[in-house]
Design a protein around this motif. Structure first.
Motif, PDB file in Angstrom:
ATOM      1  N   ALA A  73      50.483  -4.017  -5.754  1.00 40.55           N
ATOM      2  CA  ALA A  73      49.840  -2.699  -5.669  1.00 40.55           C
ATOM      3  C   ALA A  73      49.369  -2.440  -4.242  1.00 40.55           C
ATOM      4  CB  ALA A  73      48.677  -2.612  -6.639  1.00 40.55           C
ATOM      5  N   ARG A  74      48.765  -3.451  -3.602  1.00 39.33           N
ATOM      6  CA  ARG A  74      48.333  -3.312  -2.206  1.00 39.33           C
ATOM      7  C   ARG A  74      49.503  -2.945  -1.312  1.00 39.33           C
ATOM      8  NH1 ARG A  74      46.297  -8.264  -2.855  1.00 39.33           N
ATOM      9  NH2 ARG A  74      44.197  -8.158  -3.661  1.00 39.33           N
ATOM     10  N   VAL A  75      50.595  -3.676  -1.464  1.00 43.84           N
ATOM     11  CA  VAL A  75      51.775  -3.469  -0.613  1.00 43.84           C
ATOM     12  C   VAL A  75      52.343  -2.077  -0.817  1.00 43.84           C
ATOM     13  CG1 VAL A  75      54.156  -4.227  -0.230  1.00 43.84           C
ATOM     14  CG2 VAL A  75      52.338  -5.922  -0.466  1.00 43.84           C
ATOM     15  N   LEU A  76      52.500  -1.657  -2.069  1.00 42.30           N
ATOM     16  CA  LEU A  76      53.095  -0.351  -2.361  1.00 42.30           C
ATOM     17  C   LEU A  76      52.195   0.794  -1.920  1.00 42.30           C
ATOM     18  CD1 LEU A  76      54.661  -1.051  -5.855  1.00 42.30           C
ATOM     19  CD2 LEU A  76      55.883  -0.652  -3.709  1.00 42.30           C
ATOM     20  N   LYS A  78      49.946   0.721   0.485  1.00 37.82           N
ATOM     21  CA  LYS A  78      49.951   0.735   1.951  1.00 37.82           C
ATOM     22  C   LYS A  78      51.240   1.342   2.494  1.00 37.82           C
ATOM     23  CE  LYS A  78      49.498  -2.318   5.937  1.00 37.82           C
ATOM     24  NZ  LYS A  78      49.365  -3.705   6.386  1.00 37.82           N
ATOM     25  N   ALA A  79      52.376   1.055   1.840  1.00 41.08           N
ATOM     26  CA  ALA A  79      53.666   1.573   2.299  1.00 41.08           C
ATOM     27  C   ALA A  79      53.794   3.068   2.064  1.00 41.08           C
ATOM     28  CB  ALA A  79      54.798   0.837   1.596  1.00 41.08           C
ATOM     29  N   GLY A  80      53.130   3.588   1.044  1.00 40.04           N
ATOM     30  CA  GLY A  80      53.181   5.024   0.777  1.00 40.04           C
ATOM     31  C   GLY A  80      54.575   5.490   0.393  1.00 40.04           C
ATOM     32  N   ALA A  81      54.954   6.688   0.896  1.00 34.48           N
ATOM     33  CA  ALA A  81      56.235   7.303   0.547  1.00 34.48           C
ATOM     34  C   ALA A  81      57.432   6.515   1.101  1.00 34.48           C
ATOM     35  CB  ALA A  81      56.280   8.735   1.055  1.00 34.48           C
ATOM     36  N   ARG A 128      58.884   2.348  -4.664  1.00 29.33           N
ATOM     37  CA  ARG A 128      57.806   3.261  -4.281  1.00 29.33           C
ATOM     38  C   ARG A 128      56.863   3.440  -5.460  1.00 29.33           C
ATOM     39  NH1 ARG A 128      62.459   5.564  -2.285  1.00 29.33           N
ATOM     40  NH2 ARG A 128      62.535   5.808  -0.036  1.00 29.33           N
ATOM     41  N   ILE A 129      55.584   3.520  -5.170  1.00 26.97           N
ATOM     42  CA  ILE A 129      54.610   3.830  -6.216  1.00 26.97           C
ATOM     43  C   ILE A 129      54.489   5.350  -6.272  1.00 26.97           C
ATOM     44  CG2 ILE A 129      52.581   3.578  -4.718  1.00 26.97           C
ATOM     45  CD1 ILE A 129      51.233   2.290  -7.278  1.00 26.97           C
TER      46      ILE A 129
END
Length: 145
Positions: A73-76, A78-81, A128-129
């Motif tokens: 969840a942190r990684v996704l 932070k990565a955003g779109a 992507r989240i």
């Protein structure tokens, strides 16, 4: 054996025999050999999992995630779109399992296949989240280095 009184089995009198019970002052095999007691191979308590508390927008619900789900969840987030691919993450990460854990918690995670070149060309997924959310609390310091 000079200076030591011995029994009929040629063992020192102060040698600890487990069948005699454990009395203070008795020596163990480690004491006699001059070695330190071995370290326990199984820790008494497992290291604490990292956790993250996420606010789901726009209604403001919160979800508390732990372990691999919290890490992903942190990684996704932070990565955003832009999203992330397995190529961009550390080797050995089971991305599909972490994504499964997030989807099971109700997060919408999209995956788009992308081709890549190189010696081992093929395709990989970009995750992507899609659920709008933000991190409220991040407890990464609980995990050992």
């Amino acid at each position: 054996m000079s200076g030591l009184q011995t029994t009929h089995a040629n063992l020192p009198l102060n040698f600890h025999n487990p069948s005699q019970g454990s009395e203070k002052g008795k020596q163990t095999m480690h004491d006699i050999a001059g070695h330190a007691a071995p370290a326990k191979s199984n820790p008494t308590s497992a290291p604490k999992k990292s956790t993250v508390t996420v606010r789901i927008e726009p209604d403001g619900r919160t979800k508390r995630l732990a372990g691999r789900a919290a890490w992903m969840a942190r990684v996704l987030i932070k990565a955003g779109a832009r999203g992330v691919t397995t190529v961009e993450l550390p080797a050995g990460i089971r991305v599909s399992h972490a994504v499964y854990l997030l989807r099971r918690e109700g997060f919408v995670i999209s995956m788009q296949r992308e081709a890549h070149g190189g010696e081992f060309s093929g395709v990989h997924g970009r995750f992507r989240i899609e659920t709008p959310c933000s991190i409220l609390e991040d407890a990464t310091s609980l995990v050992g280095a």
